[in-house]
Design an enzyme around this catalytic site. Structure first.
Site, PDB file in Angstrom:
ATOM      1  N   GLU A 230      36.771  18.025  50.909  1.00 21.63           N
ATOM      2  CA  GLU A 230      36.375  17.836  49.509  1.00 21.63           C
ATOM      3  C   GLU A 230      35.617  19.055  48.981  1.00 21.63           C
ATOM      4  O   GLU A 230      34.383  19.055  48.937  1.00 21.63           O
ATOM      5  CB  GLU A 230      35.522  16.576  49.348  1.00 21.63           C
ATOM      6  CG  GLU A 230      36.291  15.274  49.522  1.00 21.63           C
ATOM      7  CD  GLU A 230      35.446  14.034  49.272  1.00 21.63           C
ATOM      8  OE1 GLU A 230      34.209  14.171  49.111  1.00 21.63           O
ATOM      9  OE2 GLU A 230      36.012  12.932  49.250  1.00 21.63           O
TER      10      GLU A 230
ATOM     11  N   GLU B  22      42.030  10.299  51.704  1.00 20.56           N
ATOM     12  CA  GLU B  22      40.817   9.478  51.746  1.00 20.56           C
ATOM     13  C   GLU B  22      40.702   8.692  50.449  1.00 20.56           C
ATOM     14  O   GLU B  22      40.799   9.246  49.360  1.00 20.56           O
ATOM     15  CB  GLU B  22      39.578  10.354  51.935  1.00 20.56           C
ATOM     16  CG  GLU B  22      38.270   9.571  51.973  1.00 20.56           C
ATOM     17  CD  GLU B  22      37.074  10.497  52.141  1.00 20.56           C
ATOM     18  OE1 GLU B  22      37.154  11.429  52.958  1.00 20.56           O
ATOM     19  OE2 GLU B  22      36.071  10.305  51.422  1.00 20.56           O
TER      20      GLU B  22
END
Length: 542
Positions: free
Chosen positions: A179, A267
């Site tokens: 991320e 995710e």
């Protein structure tokens, strides 16, 4: 020169595929071919799909057919590594039906940079996945470091080691940056980083899938779509949490898909982005339906027994699998059922499952995702349910059966027409009616009469994570398989519905987006929306 460089890795990989198949046929259960497991049936994901690649923005199998992998991600192995082992992965394969397992190696937060020995847990997961015929995602889990270039040298060394050791296997997937966040963007920081690390991998592994994170905690897939990497087997990750991220992010995904790039949701969680509240199971169902309609592969966050809603396990769950549904959280039950839908891995055990609720708050993630909602309509032309993609033929008609806008009932009536040239399955369609809920109570839905049969009309209520001026909730009306089809030129006929608050308090429909006080006769109505396998095909969202 490039082809010559990759000849040996390609030959080694083909040999590995054959050896893996032989190994899987003789692996466990004492040659008891009647044992109800994926192995004994010869139906493991790697046996079925083989070497994966990307074709026209889709993840495809060895035969070039689109596939959707579904599975779960570990939490950080520095905290919950004891749940990452062959026993739990086998249980997840046979009882939950997973086809992919993601192992999360945090870089910071006392992760790999501080403790390089954690890579041994990643190796354990890869080797277990090889034995079990599962795909495995090696997740270089940047988070608090924000900019993937912070540990770029360590990343290159790590992926060089792992592509050298495991690049000949057909089931390995590399995720280069979990991320990226903070003051970074695709063109200036993420893409240059990914280009360098990808070249390291490709020197040892010419064709396994590479997945690259995107900006704003892997939400900026539209930026990657505008300037993708040249590698043909690279995909781009999107992360979402159902209580925070909604239609605007699905619009970004459709934009990217229309550009021809592959998307993999490595995710996602049933919670909101704060990591608390929920679970938002109705919104999660919107997301899983959306991903199914576009064959977007995914891994849910997370395999952990942490005291947070998005964890799949209740505290104290067995570290070797074998969990009854009583040891699963509400999120875990939902995710298990979502994986089992359409899975051919399941070898026994209970189905569990929980679609419930009114989308009230949920769980947690690995920390860090932020919100935002840009609104907008769903785009793209992916996987509409009408044969031949004839989505322009769907028309929603509406009338109200109650001109008293301030009583205790909302009474919308609907008729869906098919003005197209092909039949449409009603079970592929969903109507959304948007309104404000002054009661803040649980909602009740009734079908007073439907020409297709009352019992064939179902509904769920969803609370909008980002309320609009005239909508903080919608009812989503769906149809069972037995509802049949709408033929070209046909219609459903009248569907009379009714909504009440649980305490039968009054509504104020004058504030409702989908309400039309003067609409007492059926007419085309664009303030209600219709979705076909998750794709918006009629109406304007608030």
């Amino acid at each position: 020169m490039m082809n010559g460089q990759w000849v040996l890795p390609r030959i080694a990989k083909r040999v590995a595929v054959m050896l893996t198949a032989v190994l899987l046929l003789t692996l466990t259960n004492g040659f008891n071919w009647n044992a109800p497991t994926a192995e004994a049936a010869g139906t493991t994901p790697v046996e079925r799909y083989g070497q994966l690649s990307v074709k026209s923005g889709k993840l495809v199998d060895k035969n070039g057919q689109p596939v959707q992998l579904k599975g779960i991600s570990s939490h950080g192995v520095q905290w919950f590594g004891d749940l990452v082992n062959q026993d739990t992965m086998k249980w997840l394969r046979d009882d939950w039906g997973i086809s992919v397992f993601r192992v999360a190696l945090y870089t910071e937060e006392n992760g790999y940079i501080a403790n390089p020995s954690l890579k041994n847990k990643v190796k354990e997961a890869i080797e277990a996945a090889q034995k079990l015929g599962l795909y495995v995602i090696i997740d270089w889990h940047i988070l608090s470091d924000g900019d993937p270039n912070t540990h770029k040298n360590e990343a290159k060394a790590f992926f060089n080691e792992f592509s050298t050791k495991y690049g000949h296997l057909p089931n390995v997937i590399y995720e280069l940056a979990n991320e990226p966040n903070g003051n970074v963007n695709w063109n200036n920081q993420i893409r240059p980083y990914a280009s360098e690390v990808s070249q390291v991998i490709r020197a040892k592994d010419p064709d396994n899938i590479i997945i690259v994170g995107t900006g704003t905690w892997s939400q900026d897939v539209h930026d990657a779509a505008d300037h993708p990497l040249p590698d043909k087997n690279t995909m781009y990750t999107v992360h979402f949490y159902a209580g925070t991220h909604g239609q605007y992010l699905r619009d970004r995904i459709d934009y990217a898909l229309n550009k021809g790039v592959g998307i993999f949701a490595t995710e996602w969680g049933t919670s909101d982005a704060s990591g608390n509240g929920g679970p938002f199971l109705n919104e999660s169902k919107v997301w899983t339906d959306f991903m199914a309609s576009r064959k977007i592969s995914w891994a849910n966050w997370s395999l952990a027994d942490k005291n947070e809603t998005s964890a799949a396990l209740l505290p104290g769950a067995d570290r070797k699998g074998g969990w009854p549904d009583s040891q699963l959280t509400a999120s875990g039950k939902f995710v298990k059922q979502a994986i089992l839908e359409g899975s051919s891995n399941h070898g026994g055990g209970s189905n569990g499952g929980n679609n419930g609720g009114d989308g009230n708050n949920g769980g947690s993630n690995d920390g860090g995702n932020n919100g935002g909602n840009n609104g907008g309509n769903n785009g793209g032309d992916h996987s509409g349910s009408a044969p031949g993609g004839d989505n322009e033929g769907i028309v929603l008609q509406y009338r109200t059966d109650d001109t008293n806008a301030k009583d205790n009932a909302i009474r919308p009536q609907f008729n869906i027409k098919n003005t197209g040239k092909t039949a449409v399955k009603l079970s592929d369609l969903k109507i959304r009616y948007y309104y404000t809920d002054e009661s803040k109570q649980a909602q009740q839905f009734f079908v007073d009469w439907a020409r297709i049969g009352n019992e064939k009309v179902k509904a769920t209520f969803v609370t909008l994570p980002n309320p609009k001026a005239k909508a903080d909730k919608y009812v989503e009306i769906s149809f069972t398989d037995g509802a049949g089809t709408i033929q070209p030129g046909g219609e459903t006929g009248e569907i009379q519905s009714r909504i009440h608050a649980a305490n039968w308090s009054n509504f104020d429909e004058t504030n409702d987006y989908s309400y039309g006080a003067a609409q007492t006769k059926f007419a085309d109505w664009d303030h209600g929306t219709v979705y076909q396998q998750g794709k918006l095909v009629w109406g304007i969202e608030p």
